[in-house]
Design a protein around this motif. Structure first.
Motif, PDB file in Angstrom:
ATOM      1  N   UNK A  16       0.807  -1.213   0.000  1.00  0.00           N
ATOM      2  CA  UNK A  16       0.000   0.000   0.000  1.00  0.00           C
ATOM      3  C   UNK A  16       0.831   1.249   0.000  1.00  0.00           C
ATOM      4  N   UNK A  17       0.178   2.378  -0.252  1.00  0.00           N
ATOM      5  CA  UNK A  17       0.856   3.663  -0.187  1.00  0.00           C
ATOM      6  C   UNK A  17       1.978   3.784  -1.197  1.00  0.00           C
ATOM      7  N   UNK A  18       3.097   4.330  -0.733  1.00  0.00           N
ATOM      8  CA  UNK A  18       4.244   4.526  -1.620  1.00  0.00           C
ATOM      9  C   UNK A  18       4.760   3.191  -2.141  1.00  0.00           C
ATOM     10  N   UNK A  19       4.754   2.163  -1.288  1.00  0.00           N
ATOM     11  CA  UNK A  19       5.263   0.863  -1.705  1.00  0.00           C
ATOM     12  C   UNK A  19       4.527   0.286  -2.892  1.00  0.00           C
ATOM     13  N   UNK A  20       3.202   0.376  -2.884  1.00  0.00           N
ATOM     14  CA  UNK A  20       2.440  -0.174  -4.009  1.00  0.00           C
ATOM     15  C   UNK A  20       2.673   0.639  -5.276  1.00  0.00           C
ATOM     16  N   UNK A  21       2.839   1.952  -5.136  1.00  0.00           N
ATOM     17  CA  UNK A  21       3.131   2.783  -6.306  1.00  0.00           C
ATOM     18  C   UNK A  21       4.488   2.425  -6.898  1.00  0.00           C
ATOM     19  N   UNK A  22       5.473   2.170  -6.032  1.00  0.00           N
ATOM     20  CA  UNK A  22       6.798   1.748  -6.508  1.00  0.00           C
ATOM     21  C   UNK A  22       6.709   0.395  -7.198  1.00  0.00           C
ATOM     22  N   UNK A 208       1.702  12.886  -4.088  1.00  0.00           N
ATOM     23  CA  UNK A 208       1.038  11.620  -4.359  1.00  0.00           C
ATOM     24  C   UNK A 208       2.068  10.497  -4.407  1.00  0.00           C
ATOM     25  N   UNK A 209       1.691   9.282  -3.991  1.00  0.00           N
ATOM     26  CA  UNK A 209       2.636   8.164  -4.015  1.00  0.00           C
ATOM     27  C   UNK A 209       3.290   7.961  -5.378  1.00  0.00           C
ATOM     28  N   UNK A 210       2.538   8.199  -6.441  1.00  0.00           N
ATOM     29  CA  UNK A 210       3.083   8.002  -7.782  1.00  0.00           C
ATOM     30  C   UNK A 210       4.227   8.956  -8.080  1.00  0.00           C
ATOM     31  N   UNK A 211       4.200  10.148  -7.470  1.00  0.00           N
ATOM     32  CA  UNK A 211       5.288  11.095  -7.677  1.00  0.00           C
ATOM     33  C   UNK A 211       6.578  10.586  -7.043  1.00  0.00           C
ATOM     34  N   UNK A 212       6.459   9.995  -5.862  1.00  0.00           N
ATOM     35  CA  UNK A 212       7.631   9.412  -5.216  1.00  0.00           C
ATOM     36  C   UNK A 212       8.119   8.202  -6.010  1.00  0.00           C
ATOM     37  N   UNK A 213       7.178   7.419  -6.513  1.00  0.00           N
ATOM     38  CA  UNK A 213       7.541   6.238  -7.292  1.00  0.00           C
ATOM     39  C   UNK A 213       8.330   6.613  -8.538  1.00  0.00           C
TER      40      UNK A 213
END
Length: 244
Positions: A16-22, A208-213
Protein backbone atom coordinates in the motif's frame (compact mmCIF):
# COMPACT_ATOMS: atom_id res chain seq x y z
CA UNK A 1 9.48 -5.98 -22.32
CA UNK A 2 10.24 -2.60 -20.75
CA UNK A 3 13.46 -1.00 -19.64
CA UNK A 4 13.77 -3.23 -16.57
CA UNK A 5 13.20 -6.54 -18.28
CA UNK A 6 15.07 -9.41 -16.60
CA UNK A 7 15.55 -7.36 -13.43
CA UNK A 8 14.31 -8.73 -10.12
CA UNK A 9 13.06 -6.27 -7.49
CA UNK A 10 11.99 -6.69 -3.87
CA UNK A 11 9.72 -3.92 -2.56
CA UNK A 12 9.04 -3.89 1.18
CA UNK A 13 5.86 -2.25 2.36
CA UNK A 14 4.69 -3.04 -1.14
CA UNK A 15 1.04 -3.64 -0.30
CA UNK A 16 0.00 0.00 0.00
CA UNK A 17 0.86 3.66 -0.19
CA UNK A 18 4.24 4.53 -1.62
CA UNK A 19 5.26 0.86 -1.70
CA UNK A 20 2.44 -0.17 -4.01
CA UNK A 21 3.13 2.78 -6.31
CA UNK A 22 6.80 1.75 -6.51
CA UNK A 23 5.82 -1.86 -7.21
CA UNK A 24 3.51 -0.74 -10.01
CA UNK A 25 6.16 1.53 -11.54
CA UNK A 26 8.80 -1.20 -11.55
CA UNK A 27 6.40 -3.80 -12.94
CA UNK A 28 5.32 -1.41 -15.70
CA UNK A 29 8.94 -1.30 -16.84
CA UNK A 30 9.15 -5.09 -17.00
CA UNK A 31 10.80 -5.95 -13.68
CA UNK A 32 9.86 -9.13 -11.82
CA UNK A 33 8.49 -7.59 -8.62
CA UNK A 34 8.32 -9.28 -5.23
CA UNK A 35 5.75 -7.42 -3.13
CA UNK A 36 6.84 -7.93 0.48
CA UNK A 37 4.56 -6.90 3.34
CA UNK A 38 2.70 -8.08 6.43
CA UNK A 39 -0.66 -7.11 4.88
CA UNK A 40 -1.41 -10.38 3.14
CA UNK A 41 -4.79 -9.61 1.59
CA UNK A 42 -3.73 -6.28 0.09
CA UNK A 43 -0.41 -7.65 -1.14
CA UNK A 44 -2.01 -10.69 -2.75
CA UNK A 45 -4.58 -8.47 -4.44
CA UNK A 46 -1.92 -6.15 -5.84
CA UNK A 47 0.12 -9.08 -7.17
CA UNK A 48 -2.98 -10.44 -8.90
CA UNK A 49 -3.67 -7.01 -10.38
CA UNK A 50 -0.12 -6.67 -11.70
CA UNK A 51 -0.07 -10.22 -13.04
CA UNK A 52 2.84 -12.54 -13.71
CA UNK A 53 5.70 -12.31 -12.76
CA UNK A 54 4.67 -10.09 -9.80
CA UNK A 55 4.18 -12.06 -6.59
CA UNK A 56 3.41 -11.41 -2.96
CA UNK A 57 5.43 -12.72 -0.02
CA UNK A 58 4.76 -12.24 3.68
CA UNK A 59 7.68 -10.35 5.20
CA UNK A 60 8.14 -8.86 8.64
CA UNK A 61 11.12 -6.61 7.98
CA UNK A 62 12.23 -6.92 11.62
CA UNK A 63 12.67 -10.70 11.27
CA UNK A 64 16.04 -11.96 10.06
CA UNK A 65 14.49 -15.38 9.38
CA UNK A 66 11.82 -13.78 7.17
CA UNK A 67 14.48 -11.95 5.18
CA UNK A 68 16.49 -15.12 4.60
CA UNK A 69 13.36 -17.03 3.53
CA UNK A 70 12.22 -14.31 1.12
CA UNK A 71 15.68 -13.97 -0.43
CA UNK A 72 16.12 -17.73 -0.85
CA UNK A 73 12.67 -18.12 -2.44
CA UNK A 74 13.23 -15.13 -4.73
CA UNK A 75 16.60 -16.34 -5.99
CA UNK A 76 15.30 -19.86 -6.52
CA UNK A 77 12.24 -18.75 -8.48
CA UNK A 78 13.40 -15.56 -10.22
CA UNK A 79 17.18 -15.27 -9.92
CA UNK A 80 19.48 -12.77 -8.17
CA UNK A 81 17.99 -9.49 -6.98
CA UNK A 82 18.88 -6.30 -8.89
CA UNK A 83 16.72 -3.84 -6.93
CA UNK A 84 15.84 -3.57 -3.25
CA UNK A 85 13.33 -0.85 -2.38
CA UNK A 86 13.04 -0.51 1.40
CA UNK A 87 9.70 1.29 1.65
CA UNK A 88 8.14 -0.29 4.76
CA UNK A 89 7.67 2.22 7.56
CA UNK A 90 5.44 3.08 10.50
CA UNK A 91 4.85 6.10 12.70
CA UNK A 92 3.68 6.69 16.26
CA UNK A 93 2.09 10.06 16.94
CA UNK A 94 2.19 11.89 20.23
CA UNK A 95 4.34 13.87 22.68
CA UNK A 96 7.52 12.25 23.94
CA UNK A 97 6.21 12.06 27.52
CA UNK A 98 3.22 10.04 26.36
CA UNK A 99 5.09 7.58 24.16
CA UNK A 100 6.14 4.34 25.84
CA UNK A 101 9.54 2.69 25.29
CA UNK A 102 7.96 -0.24 23.46
CA UNK A 103 6.32 2.07 20.90
CA UNK A 104 9.58 3.94 20.37
CA UNK A 105 11.51 0.71 19.82
CA UNK A 106 8.87 -0.62 17.44
CA UNK A 107 9.17 2.41 15.16
CA UNK A 108 12.97 2.20 15.15
CA UNK A 109 12.86 -1.57 14.61
CA UNK A 110 10.70 -1.27 11.49
CA UNK A 111 12.07 1.95 9.99
CA UNK A 112 15.76 1.50 10.72
CA UNK A 113 16.70 -1.98 11.90
CA UNK A 114 14.43 -3.53 9.29
CA UNK A 115 16.26 -1.68 6.53
CA UNK A 116 19.63 -2.77 7.91
CA UNK A 117 18.47 -6.40 7.98
CA UNK A 118 17.25 -6.08 4.39
CA UNK A 119 20.45 -4.58 3.05
CA UNK A 120 22.51 -7.14 4.94
CA UNK A 121 20.47 -10.02 3.52
CA UNK A 122 20.19 -8.83 -0.08
CA UNK A 123 23.64 -7.30 -0.72
CA UNK A 124 25.22 -10.64 -1.71
CA UNK A 125 22.40 -11.22 -4.20
CA UNK A 126 22.97 -7.79 -5.75
CA UNK A 127 26.62 -8.71 -6.23
CA UNK A 128 25.60 -12.01 -7.85
CA UNK A 129 23.34 -10.03 -10.19
CA UNK A 130 26.38 -8.06 -11.35
CA UNK A 131 25.31 -4.88 -9.55
CA UNK A 132 22.13 -2.98 -8.84
CA UNK A 133 20.60 -0.50 -6.47
CA UNK A 134 19.15 -0.22 -2.98
CA UNK A 135 16.66 2.61 -2.42
CA UNK A 136 15.83 3.42 1.20
CA UNK A 137 12.69 5.44 1.86
CA UNK A 138 13.59 8.11 4.40
CA UNK A 139 11.60 11.31 4.85
CA UNK A 140 11.85 15.06 5.12
CA UNK A 141 11.78 14.20 8.84
CA UNK A 142 15.23 12.72 8.27
CA UNK A 143 16.50 16.17 7.32
CA UNK A 144 14.64 18.31 9.84
CA UNK A 145 12.36 17.68 12.84
CA UNK A 146 8.69 17.81 13.78
CA UNK A 147 7.04 17.80 17.18
CA UNK A 148 5.18 14.68 18.21
CA UNK A 149 7.08 12.21 16.01
CA UNK A 150 10.32 11.76 17.92
CA UNK A 151 10.73 8.06 17.19
CA UNK A 152 9.90 8.53 13.52
CA UNK A 153 12.34 11.43 13.14
CA UNK A 154 15.06 9.51 14.97
CA UNK A 155 14.57 6.48 12.73
CA UNK A 156 14.68 8.57 9.55
CA UNK A 157 17.75 10.53 10.62
CA UNK A 158 19.36 7.20 11.45
CA UNK A 159 18.35 5.81 8.07
CA UNK A 160 20.00 8.73 6.36
CA UNK A 161 23.28 7.98 8.14
CA UNK A 162 22.96 4.23 7.60
CA UNK A 163 22.43 4.79 3.88
CA UNK A 164 25.49 7.00 3.57
CA UNK A 165 27.65 4.47 5.40
CA UNK A 166 26.24 1.48 3.52
CA UNK A 167 26.81 3.18 0.16
CA UNK A 168 30.57 2.99 0.69
CA UNK A 169 30.71 -0.78 1.12
CA UNK A 170 29.30 -2.44 -2.05
CA UNK A 171 30.08 0.44 -4.42
CA UNK A 172 33.17 -1.26 -5.90
CA UNK A 173 30.89 -4.16 -6.85
CA UNK A 174 28.51 -1.96 -8.84
CA UNK A 175 25.87 -1.59 -6.10
CA UNK A 176 24.48 1.88 -5.35
CA UNK A 177 22.69 2.72 -2.10
CA UNK A 178 20.45 5.81 -2.06
CA UNK A 179 17.81 7.39 0.15
CA UNK A 180 14.72 9.37 -0.84
CA UNK A 181 13.24 12.04 1.45
CA UNK A 182 9.62 12.87 0.59
CA UNK A 183 7.58 15.50 2.36
CA UNK A 184 3.89 15.03 3.14
CA UNK A 185 2.50 12.30 0.89
CA UNK A 186 -1.16 11.33 0.67
CA UNK A 187 -1.19 7.81 2.13
CA UNK A 188 -2.87 5.89 4.92
CA UNK A 189 -0.24 7.28 7.29
CA UNK A 190 -1.39 10.87 6.66
CA UNK A 191 -5.10 10.13 6.50
CA UNK A 192 -7.11 12.80 8.30
CA UNK A 193 -4.53 15.55 7.84
CA UNK A 194 -6.04 18.73 6.46
CA UNK A 195 -4.60 21.08 3.87
CA UNK A 196 -3.29 23.31 6.67
CA UNK A 197 -0.60 20.69 7.28
CA UNK A 198 1.09 21.61 3.99
CA UNK A 199 0.47 25.36 4.10
CA UNK A 200 4.11 26.23 4.82
CA UNK A 201 5.54 24.17 1.99
CA UNK A 202 6.83 25.81 -1.21
CA UNK A 203 4.20 23.75 -3.05
CA UNK A 204 1.28 23.79 -0.58
CA UNK A 205 -0.28 20.40 -1.26
CA UNK A 206 0.19 16.75 -0.41
CA UNK A 207 2.36 14.78 -2.77
CA UNK A 208 1.04 11.62 -4.36
CA UNK A 209 2.64 8.16 -4.01
CA UNK A 210 3.08 8.00 -7.78
CA UNK A 211 5.29 11.09 -7.68
CA UNK A 212 7.63 9.41 -5.22
CA UNK A 213 7.54 6.24 -7.29
CA UNK A 214 8.73 8.17 -10.33
CA UNK A 215 11.75 9.37 -8.36
CA UNK A 216 12.52 5.82 -7.26
CA UNK A 217 12.18 4.62 -10.84
CA UNK A 218 14.57 7.35 -12.02
CA UNK A 219 17.19 6.20 -9.50
CA UNK A 220 16.69 2.55 -10.38
CA UNK A 221 16.84 3.14 -14.12
CA UNK A 222 20.07 5.10 -13.85
CA UNK A 223 21.67 2.47 -11.64
CA UNK A 224 20.61 -0.60 -13.61
CA UNK A 225 21.58 0.97 -16.92
CA UNK A 226 25.18 0.95 -15.66
CA UNK A 227 25.02 -2.27 -13.62
CA UNK A 228 27.79 -3.92 -15.61
CA UNK A 229 30.21 -1.07 -15.03
CA UNK A 230 32.55 -2.00 -12.16
CA UNK A 231 34.78 0.31 -10.20
CA UNK A 232 38.50 -0.09 -10.76
CA UNK A 233 39.19 0.75 -7.12
CA UNK A 234 40.36 -2.09 -4.97
CA UNK A 235 39.09 -2.95 -1.51
CA UNK A 236 42.37 -1.70 -0.11
CA UNK A 237 42.03 1.71 -1.72
CA UNK A 238 38.35 2.26 -0.93
CA UNK A 239 37.74 4.44 2.15
CA UNK A 240 36.48 2.38 5.06
CA UNK A 241 37.33 -0.95 3.47
CA UNK A 242 39.94 -3.25 4.92
CA UNK A 243 42.45 -4.89 2.61
CA UNK A 244 41.50 -8.47 1.85
Amino acid sequence: MGRLGERVAIVTGGAGGIGSAVARALAAEGASVVIADVRDAEGTGLAADLGHPARFVHLDVTSEDDWQRVLADTERELGPVSVLANIAGIIDWGPMEEQGPAAFRRVVDVNLTGVWLGMRAVAPSLRRAGGGVIVNMSSLAGLTAYAGVGAYAASKWGLRGLTRAAALEPAPDGVRVCSVHPGAIRTRMTAGFGDAYTAGQPIPRFGEPEEVARMVLFIVMDATSRRAVRSSWTAASWPGRRPS
